[in-house]
Design an enzyme around this catalytic site. Structure first.
Site, PDB file in Angstrom:
ATOM      1  N   ALA A  37     -11.240   4.100   1.806  1.00 52.16           N
ATOM      2  CA  ALA A  37     -11.481   4.607   3.155  1.00 52.16           C
ATOM      3  C   ALA A  37     -11.768   3.491   4.158  1.00 52.16           C
ATOM      4  O   ALA A  37     -11.193   3.452   5.258  1.00 52.16           O
ATOM      5  CB  ALA A  37     -12.638   5.608   3.132  1.00 52.16           C
ATOM      6  N   SER A  39     -11.209   0.175   4.005  1.00 57.83           N
ATOM      7  CA  SER A  39     -10.092  -0.740   4.251  1.00 57.83           C
ATOM      8  C   SER A  39      -8.945  -0.029   4.965  1.00 57.83           C
ATOM      9  O   SER A  39      -8.249  -0.635   5.788  1.00 57.83           O
ATOM     10  CB  SER A  39      -9.606  -1.362   2.935  1.00 57.83           C
ATOM     11  N   TYR A 169     -17.532  13.394   2.928  1.00 57.27           N
ATOM     12  CA  TYR A 169     -18.141  13.952   1.705  1.00 57.27           C
ATOM     13  C   TYR A 169     -17.103  14.111   0.600  1.00 57.27           C
ATOM     14  O   TYR A 169     -16.007  14.625   0.820  1.00 57.27           O
ATOM     15  CB  TYR A 169     -18.778  15.307   2.006  1.00 57.27           C
ATOM     16  N   THR A 229     -13.847  16.661  13.048  1.00 63.07           N
ATOM     17  CA  THR A 229     -12.441  16.897  12.746  1.00 63.07           C
ATOM     18  C   THR A 229     -12.271  18.313  12.194  1.00 63.07           C
ATOM     19  O   THR A 229     -13.151  18.843  11.528  1.00 63.07           O
ATOM     20  CB  THR A 229     -11.909  15.865  11.745  1.00 63.07           C
ATOM     21  N   ARG A 230     -11.126  18.896  12.468  1.00 65.73           N
ATOM     22  CA  ARG A 230     -10.887  20.281  12.067  1.00 65.73           C
ATOM     23  C   ARG A 230      -9.473  20.487  11.524  1.00 65.73           C
ATOM     24  O   ARG A 230      -8.804  21.479  11.822  1.00 65.73           O
ATOM     25  CB  ARG A 230     -11.168  21.218  13.237  1.00 65.73           C
ATOM     26  N   ASP A 261      -8.625   8.558   7.641  1.00 69.50           N
ATOM     27  CA  ASP A 261      -8.905   7.140   7.865  1.00 69.50           C
ATOM     28  C   ASP A 261      -8.065   6.600   9.021  1.00 69.50           C
ATOM     29  O   ASP A 261      -8.551   5.799   9.835  1.00 69.50           O
ATOM     30  CB  ASP A 261      -8.609   6.337   6.600  1.00 69.50           C
ATOM     31  N   ASP A 297      -1.585   5.002   1.136  1.00 71.16           N
ATOM     32  CA  ASP A 297      -2.897   5.285   1.711  1.00 71.16           C
ATOM     33  C   ASP A 297      -3.063   4.802   3.139  1.00 71.16           C
ATOM     34  O   ASP A 297      -3.984   5.233   3.831  1.00 71.16           O
ATOM     35  CB  ASP A 297      -3.987   4.619   0.851  1.00 71.16           C
TER      36      ASP A 297
END
Length: 319
Positions: A37, A39, A169, A229-230, A261, A297
Site C-alpha cells: 500500500a 509503496s 482495514y 471512499t465509497r 492506493d 499493483d
C-alpha cells in the site's frame, strides 16, 4: 519544498499469481510483482510529479532485493534498513470470476519489517518531508510496528510535516476491535485521514451516509481533512467543515488491486501541488479509474492521461 515531498513507510510484498484463472494447486507458473500500500501510494504520487521516498526494513536476501529493485525501477527513492533476520513477505493472488471469486493468501509471518523500530529509521527524513504517509496495515503487522508507527507520526508532527494515513482495514490481519483501539490512539497524530465508508461503520462504529461520516470523523477527531471512499460511487472529502462530493469515473476493470492506493497517491500529489480538495479529489478519482485498467499493483499512469479523464468526466459537488 523539501527534497522529500512525500515519505511513506510500510511493507512491500512480492505478489505471486498463476496465469489467467488457474488454481494455485495446479499452476506450473507464477508471475512475480512487487506491491504494498505505502509503496503503491508513493509510485502513484511520483507518476503525477511528486518526489517520493519509501522507507522500510527489508531482508538482505534475493527476494528482498527483488522487491526493492522493482520499486526503484518505478522511480521512487528507497530508504531501507537491510536486515539479516526475518524474511520477505509474499502473497498469492488467485484470480477468478464468480462464484469462485478472486482469492488472496498472505504469507507474511516473521517478516523483517515486523521488527522495524523507529530508532533504526531516518527520523530526520520524516521530519523534513512535506507529507509523511502510512496505512493501518502497518500497525496491524506487529506490536513493534504499532509503537513504530506512533513514533513516526510523532516525529513528523515535531518537524511540521503533514501526516496522512489511509485507515485500510484488513480483516485477515486483525479484528475490528483491535483495529479500533490502535487506530483511534493514533488519530491525534494524523492530519489527513482516508477511510472507506464501510470501515468507518464496521470498525469505528459510526452511522450515517458518507457525507455524515466525513463530518462526524472530522469533528470528533479534529482532522484537517477527511476523505471517505465509497467504491463505485466515488468519494467524499471534508475540509474546513465543507463536504465535497466526487463521483467515480467510468472504467473497464482489469484489476481492482491497488485502486485505493492510486486514489490516495494522486490526492496527496495534487494537494502537494497546491490544488484545493475538490480538484485533488477529481485527479484522485481519475487516477483510480485508470488504475483499474492496468494489471499489477501500481498505477502506471501519466499526468496527461489523468488530466484527459478529468476533462472528459463530470464535476464534483460541494455542500
Amino acid at each position: 519544498m523539501s527534497d522529500d515531498e512525500l515519505v511513506t513507510f510500510g511493507e512491500t510484498m512480492l505478489r505471486l499469481s498463476p496465469p489467467d484463472q488457474e488454481r494455485l494447486e495446479d499452476t506450473r507458473e507464477l508471475e512475480v510483482r512487487a506491491g504494498g500500500a505505502e509503496s503503491n501510494v508513493a509510485i502513484a504520487a511520483k507518476r503525477l510529479g511528486t518526489s517520493a521516498t519509501w522507507m522500510s526494513k527489508v531482508p538482505e536476501t534475493p527476494l528482498g532485493r527483488r522487491a526493492v529493485g522493482e520499486l526503484r525501477e518505478h522511480g521512487i527513492d528507497t530508504d531501507v534498513v537491510w536486515s539479516h533476520r526475518g524474511r520477505q513477505g509474499t502473497y498469492y493472488l488467485e484470480r477468478a470470476g464468480e462464484p469462485r471469486g478472486t482469492n488472496v493468501i498472505y504469507d507474511r509471518e516473521n517478516t523483517a519489517v515486523s521488527t522495524a523500530k523507529a530508532r533504526e529509521l531516518d527520523l530526520e527524513r520524516v521530519k523534513n518531508a512535506t507529507v509523511f504517509f502510512t496505512t493501518g496495515i502497518t500497525p496491524a503487522l506487529s506490536s513493534t510496528l504499532r509503537d513504530t508507527t506512533a513514533s513516526l507520526l510523532k516525529a513528523a508532527r515535531e518537524g511540521g510535516t503533514t501526516t496522512a494515513v489511509d485507515f485500510n482495514y484488513r480483516r485477515k490481519l486483525w479484528s475490528p476491535d483491535e483495529a479500533k483501539e490502535t487506530m483511534t490512539q493514533l488519530f491525534p497524530g494524523i492530519d489527513v485521514l482516508v477511510i472507506a465508508a464501510r470501515d468507518a461503520r464496521t470498525v469505528l462504529g459510526f452511522e450515517g451516509d458518507p457525507r455524515q461520516l466525513a463530518h462526524k470523523l472530522g469533528s470528533q477527531y479534529d482532522f484537517e481533512t477527511v476523505v471517505v471512499t465509497r467504491g463505485s460511487e466515488g468519494a467524499i472529502g471534508w475540509h474546513d467543515s465543507v463536504v465535497h462530493e466526487q463521483p467515480a469515473y467510468d472504467t473497464d476493470t482489469v484489476s481492482r488491486i491497488g485502486t485505493g492506493d492510486a486514489f490516495t497517491g494522486a490526492f496527496i500529489a495534487r494537494r502537494l501541488d497546491g490544488d484545493d480538495v475538490p480538484t485533488a479529489l477529481e485527479y484522485a478519482a481519475a487516477t483510480a479509474a485508470l488504475k483499474r485498467t492496468i494489471p499489477g499493483d501500481v498505477a502506471l499512469v501519466s499526468e496527461e492521461e489523468v488530466e484527459a479523464v478529468v476533462r472528459e468526466g463530470g464535476e464534483a459537488v460541494s455542500r
